[in-house]
Each structure stands twice: as C-alpha cells, then as structure tokens.
Write an enzyme that holds these catalytic residues in place. Structure first.
Site, PDB file in Angstrom:
ATOM      1  N   THR A   1      24.925  29.953   6.858  1.00  0.00           N
ATOM      2  CA  THR A   1      24.326  30.314   8.182  1.00  0.00           C
ATOM      3  C   THR A   1      25.459  30.801   9.162  1.00  0.00           C
ATOM      4  O   THR A   1      26.390  30.332   9.170  1.00  0.00           O
ATOM      5  CB  THR A   1      23.377  29.154   8.903  1.00  0.00           C
TER       6      THR A   1
ATOM      7  N   ARG B   1      30.216  22.862   7.288  1.00  0.00           N
ATOM      8  CA  ARG B   1      29.440  23.498   8.308  1.00  0.00           C
ATOM      9  C   ARG B   1      30.698  23.710   9.112  1.00  0.00           C
ATOM     10  O   ARG B   1      31.435  23.233   9.208  1.00  0.00           O
ATOM     11  CB  ARG B   1      28.705  22.056   9.198  1.00  0.00           C
TER      12      ARG B   1
ATOM     13  N   THR C   1      18.907  31.795   9.599  1.00  0.00           N
ATOM     14  CA  THR C   1      19.322  31.030   8.275  1.00  0.00           C
ATOM     15  C   THR C   1      19.226  32.265   6.996  1.00  0.00           C
ATOM     16  O   THR C   1      18.386  33.049   7.326  1.00  0.00           O
ATOM     17  CB  THR C   1      19.721  29.542   8.404  1.00  0.00           C
TER      18      THR C   1
ATOM     19  N   ASP D   1      24.737  24.889  18.733  1.00  0.00           N
ATOM     20  CA  ASP D   1      23.900  24.057  18.338  1.00  0.00           C
ATOM     21  C   ASP D   1      23.893  22.660  18.806  1.00  0.00           C
ATOM     22  O   ASP D   1      23.262  21.616  18.378  1.00  0.00           O
ATOM     23  CB  ASP D   1      23.715  23.773  16.576  1.00  0.00           C
TER      24      ASP D   1
ATOM     25  N   GLY E   1      16.014  28.906   9.428  1.00  0.00           N
ATOM     26  CA  GLY E   1      14.119  28.326  10.482  1.00  0.00           C
ATOM     27  C   GLY E   1      14.795  27.734  11.285  1.00  0.00           C
ATOM     28  O   GLY E   1      14.177  27.020  12.654  1.00  0.00           O
TER      29      GLY E   1
ATOM     30  N   SER F   1      22.949  20.181  11.997  1.00  0.00           N
ATOM     31  CA  SER F   1      22.067  21.301  12.052  1.00  0.00           C
ATOM     32  C   SER F   1      20.341  20.513  11.581  1.00  0.00           C
ATOM     33  O   SER F   1      20.674  19.396  10.916  1.00  0.00           O
ATOM     34  CB  SER F   1      22.887  21.467  10.465  1.00  0.00           C
TER      35      SER F   1
END
Length: 585
Positions: free
Chosen positions: A414, A97, A396, A438, A478, A457
């Site tokens: 993503t 990530r 994504t 995010d 999504g 996430s």
C-alpha cells in the site's frame, strides 16, 4: 491446410484467448495469479512462464501494479508478504511496513493541543513513512526467489514505457483526488490534464517510473535507499514541491532514515478453524490476530446448520468484539508487548463468546476484554480505556500467486490513502505514502508515533492449509475493512459453502465496533439487510464499495482456481498457466 491442422490451430488460438482475456475467475494447472489489474496478472504469468517461482512472479505483479494501480500501491510505500514454501513445508512472512523517521515524536500530529485535521496531515511531509517496498522485494527475491530484481522488473518497465489504457475506474480515482493532486506539480503533470482527471480511454505512459525501475534493475535495491534517488525522496518529504500559492508541512526525514531501513522476517500468526491451519501476518499488522480471534469466537457455533441471516449476525458481533481488542492492544511488537497469545486463546474466545446475544445486536461499541490471564506471562499491565476507532484510509492492493512447485504468495501492500500523500517524487514517477497517519494521533496509546516505529496495519494476507497442504489464500485492500473482508469471505467459503468467487462477490458488511455497520451500495434496501435489522443491526448512511479481494483455491483434483473481484474496482483479473479445457470458450 488440413481440417485437423485448422482445428488444432483454432484450439491454440482459443487457448491463448482464454489465457490473456481479462476474467475474474480462471481454473487450470501450473501456476496461477489473481490481481486487480490485467497487466499485473499477466506480468506474473509471464515470469512463471519464464521459469520463475511464485515469489519472483509476485514481485513482478507488484511492480506492474505500481504502474497501473499507482493510487493504491508502489515503491513509495510498504506491505506484508506471506509465503508458503513447498519444499520446506512452512510459512514465512516478510514485514516491509513503512517506518517513522528518527525525528518523530508522540505529539507529531498535535497542534495547539489538538489533533491535526486528518486530511491536512495526509497531504503533508509529516505523513510520509520511510518506504519499505523495495527492500521487501529485494529480501524476498534474495532469500526465496530464483530471479534477479532486474529480471522481474522487466514486465513492469515495458508497461510503464509503452503505457496502458486508462479505464473509467482509474479516471474516477484521479477525479476524487484532483484537489490533492493539484497541490503538487509533479503529480498533476502525470495524472491531470488542465487540472482535471485524465479521461477514460487515455493512453498513460510513465517514462520516469520506467527509468526508476531501470535504475533499480541495474544497481539493486540500495539505489533506492542511497544516492540521488534517496536524496530526491528526502527533498520531497522535507520541502514538498508545491504549486504556486500552495504550502504544506514538511517533515524531518534524513538520509540515515532511508539507509537504516530494514525489512523484518517475522513468524506468522497461526490459528486453526474447522480443520484448517490458518497462517497470517503478525504484528505490526493487526489483520491476522483480529481475523483469527473473530474466527475463534465463531468456531463455537455450528454455522453450517444456521440460516444465513443468523450466520451474518454472529459474524458481525464476533467482529465487534475482536475489533475492541484490536484497537486496545495491538501495535508494533518492537515497542509494545501485545497479548497475542491471550487474544488467540480458544479459552479466551469462549469467555468473550458469552457476551454475544444470538438474538440481538449490541447497542453500540463494546469494551475490550482481558486476555492477560490467558497468557503465560503473569504480569498485569495497565488496562486500556475505550476510545473511538482511529481513521484509516481504505486504499491498498492485494495479489496472490502460486507456481507449479506448490509455492504460494499472499501479498498486500500500500501507499495508504488514494494517492498516498499526493506527492510524486519529481523525475522519478512514483507517489509517496501517507502511512504515518495510521498511528493514533493522541497519546497515550500503544499505537502512538515514535522514532523507528511501524504504524499498526490492518493488512491480512492469509494462507490456509488443510492436511498439511495449501487449501486457499485470501486477502484484500480496504484499510480496517480488510479485516472484515477477509473474515467474511472465509465464513462465506468455509461455513456457508459458497464457491470462492461467490464468497468474494457477496455483499460485504463491516462492523468494527462502531455504532453502525458499513455496507455497500444497494444493500440497505435488500431483504438480507431487513432481516438483519430485525436482530438490531444498523447500517451506515454512507454506502461505499468495500475491498477488492483476490484468492486462490487449490482443488482436490490438482487444479487451482484463481479468483478476483467480479464487480468491484472495475473487475479483477485471474489467470492460470494452463487453463482447464472446459474454461476455453
């Protein structure tokens, strides 16, 4: 030529057609792959045919998606990989990530005492997290692959060099981003023509990305995090190269931020559901915990004996409750001690289940529960206050691959929004993420921005075992609707008994503890929607396509079925190494 030889050659040609023709469902033996892109799926099969394993093939597919699906993913972003290792009979996960730079503060997105406008934040250097994808690929290949980074990048390099034909879906995605892309000349020169989206039918090449991949193939992953490429990333983030008259905010990312980035090997989150052992991604992804908590809630009902309307009503209400907990508690585990054990407790699920009215939907958002008594930790942290769901872009990609040895990969990665931050790194051909949006913008909250933190996430790559062997894999893009897509697909497949292709193609409903449930176009007027409305379910006024899932099913006869979307996102692509005979047309 004899009649027998002609017939044999015809079978070979037909078999070749079955392997290479784009289809959302394929069944056979050997390895299998499902992605949203024909070229990416073919890249995976090519690597499998060359003797690579599922991990090698997954990276090859991912690299190709960076060419053909660049608005959803690429080396400018990050993701989560869940892997079943057949030899060891265990599941491992790789967290790559994106990470907040060291200069990040909890008020990163606060201006004049107010939250920054979300779209303004997206198209800025402030939104860009330190990319983790390349480090994640390198970690996966070195630990569990059989091929080098250079070998698995070869198919993607070929696609980037030779180009591919843009379809209507690709062109439409560019059109939706014209305003963002026109701000950045490097992006506009790649994806726009005279300020407008490249039309369907255009042959699109990306020689800059091909050169970048060759650099990584030659010099390894370190070439992304140090040296000229790293400097180009930093320059783009901190001083975004914009069109004349356009100004966007820069950030304060450093070369040290890139050089210090590490992928994390984390224990998977595990739960059980109706005889399946489910393995998913742990924090900082909330996907696995939230899906499994909702399934624990649903496990108390005999869904297989209920009408579909009742099953879907219960699914929506379970999702509502799970999302209340997700929004309240979950964040990067290196910064927050989230009560995961309590949230996944079957006893906690029984307590929360009592809040579900089987005959009537909740009137609106519900409050988070109290999982702490179900932890082994006796401490009593401060309880969160309710707050609205933070905006989360829905763009994504997910892919899944297996090999003849029984290894399985479920991989979601993503760059966040369609086109990420909108910034292509000049001369290198890839878009940078906007992943830091995010974070929750306003403190206090577990998911606020902090230096070195990874934003929460919703990605939920999932592998299910039954009797100790892989049974199916599932995942989707999504944003926060990833969680509901994976959850609903599992319910469709396990409880409603739908074949996986039907489970994926069924209309999607996404309740994320809101006033209304998000739906897809055409659903609101259906008999299914009206039946649910009688139970108090309410629908969003703005219907949009939800997710683009991919799955594998491991059949009792030893075959595997690869499944991609049958109608969403321009139709997906599924292939197997050796198609079943009845699949040949």
């Amino acid at each position: 030529m004899t009649r027998l030889l002609r017939a044999s050659l015809l079978l070979v040609l037909l078999a070749g057609t079955a392997v290479h023709a784009k289809t959302p469902v394929a069944r056979g033996t050997g390895g299998a792959a499902a992605t949203i892109s024909e070229q990416a799926t073919q890249s995976a099969i090519t690597i499998l045919d060359q003797g690579g394993n599922a991990i090698d093939a997954a990276v090859a597919a991912a690299a190709t998606l960076g060419v053909t699906d660049p608005f959803s993913c690429g080396i400018g972003g990050g993701g989560f990989m869940v892997v079943y290792l057949a030899k060891d009979q265990r599941v491992i996960t790789i967290d790559h990530r994106e990470m907040a730079p060291a200069a990040t503060t909890p008020t990163f997105f606060i201006e004049d005492g107010k939250e920054m406008d979300f779209d303004t934040a997206v198209a800025s250097g402030l939104s860009i997290g330190v990319p983790g994808t390349v480090r994640g690929w390198d970690e996966a290949l070195r630990r569990y692959g059989t091929m080098s980074l250079g070998q698995v990048l070869a198919p993607a390099i070929k696609v980037a060099d030779e180009g591919f034909t843009v379809d209507a879906n690709f062109s439409n995605l560019v059109e939706r981003n014209e305003r963002k892309f026109t701000r950045f000349p490097a992006t506009a020169s790649l994806y726009l023509r005279n300020g407008k989206a490249i039309p369907a039918g255009t042959r699109l090449r990306n020689p800059d990305l091909a050169r970048t991949y060759r650099l990584l193939a030659r010099d390894g992953a370190d070439a992304f995090y140090e040296g000229p490429l790293a400097r180009a990333i930093i320059d783009t983030v901190n001083q975004p190269p914009t069109a004349p008259g356009v100004s966007v905010r820069g950030s304060r990312m450093t070369l040290a931020d890139l050089a210090n980035y590490e992928a994390r090997l984390r224990l998977p989150v595990h739960s059980t559901y109706r005889g399946y052992d489910l393995y998913g991604m742990s924090l900082p992804s909330s996907g696995g915990v939230t899906v499994f908590e909702a399934l624990n809630l649903l496990e108390g009902y005999d869904l297989a004996s209920l009408p579909r309307t009742q099953v879907e009503h219960l699914y929506l209400e379970a999702s509502r409750l799970a999302f209340a907990d997700r929004d309240a508690y979950l964040a990067d585990p290196e910064f927050v001690d989230a009560p995961v054990a309590g949230l996944l407790s079957k006893d906690y699920a029984a307590q929360r289940r009592s809040l579900i009215d089987a005959s009537r939907a909740a009137s609106g958002p519900v409050t988070a529960g109290d999982p702490y008594p179900f932890q082994q930790d006796p401490s009593q942290p401060l309880r969160p206050s309710p707050r609205a769901l933070q905006a989360e872009s829905a763009h994504t990609t997910h892919l899944t691959v297996s090999d003849k040895h029984g290894n399985v990969v479920a991989y979601t990665f993503t760059i966040e929004d369609w086109g990420g931050s909108g910034m292509v790194v000049p001369s290198y051909g890839f878009l940078l993420n906007n992943e830091l949006t995010d974070f929750d913008f306003t403190p206090p909250h577990p998911n606020i921005p902090e230096p070195g933190k990874r934003p929460r996430s919703s990605m939920a790559p999932t592998i299910a075992l039954k009797d100790g062997k892989p049974s199916f894999s599932i995942g989707s893009p999504g944003g926060s609707t990833i969680i509901t897509t994976v959850l609903q697909t599992i319910v469709n497949y396990v409880d409603l008994g739908m074949p996986m292709d039907q489970a994926i193609d069924a209309p999607r409903l996404s309740q994320r503890n809101g006033e209304v449930t998000d739906i897809e176009p055409g659903f609101a007027d259906s008999a299914q929607a009206k039946a649910l409305a009688h139970l108090g379910q309410r629908w969003s006024d703005q219907a949009e396509e939800i997710g683009a899932a991919n799955a594998l099913v491991f059949n009792a006869d030893g075959t595997v079925t690869a499944v991609s979307e049958g109608h969403r996102h321009g139709v997906g692509s599924a292939q197997v190494q050796q198609p079943a005979q009845h699949e040949i047309r």
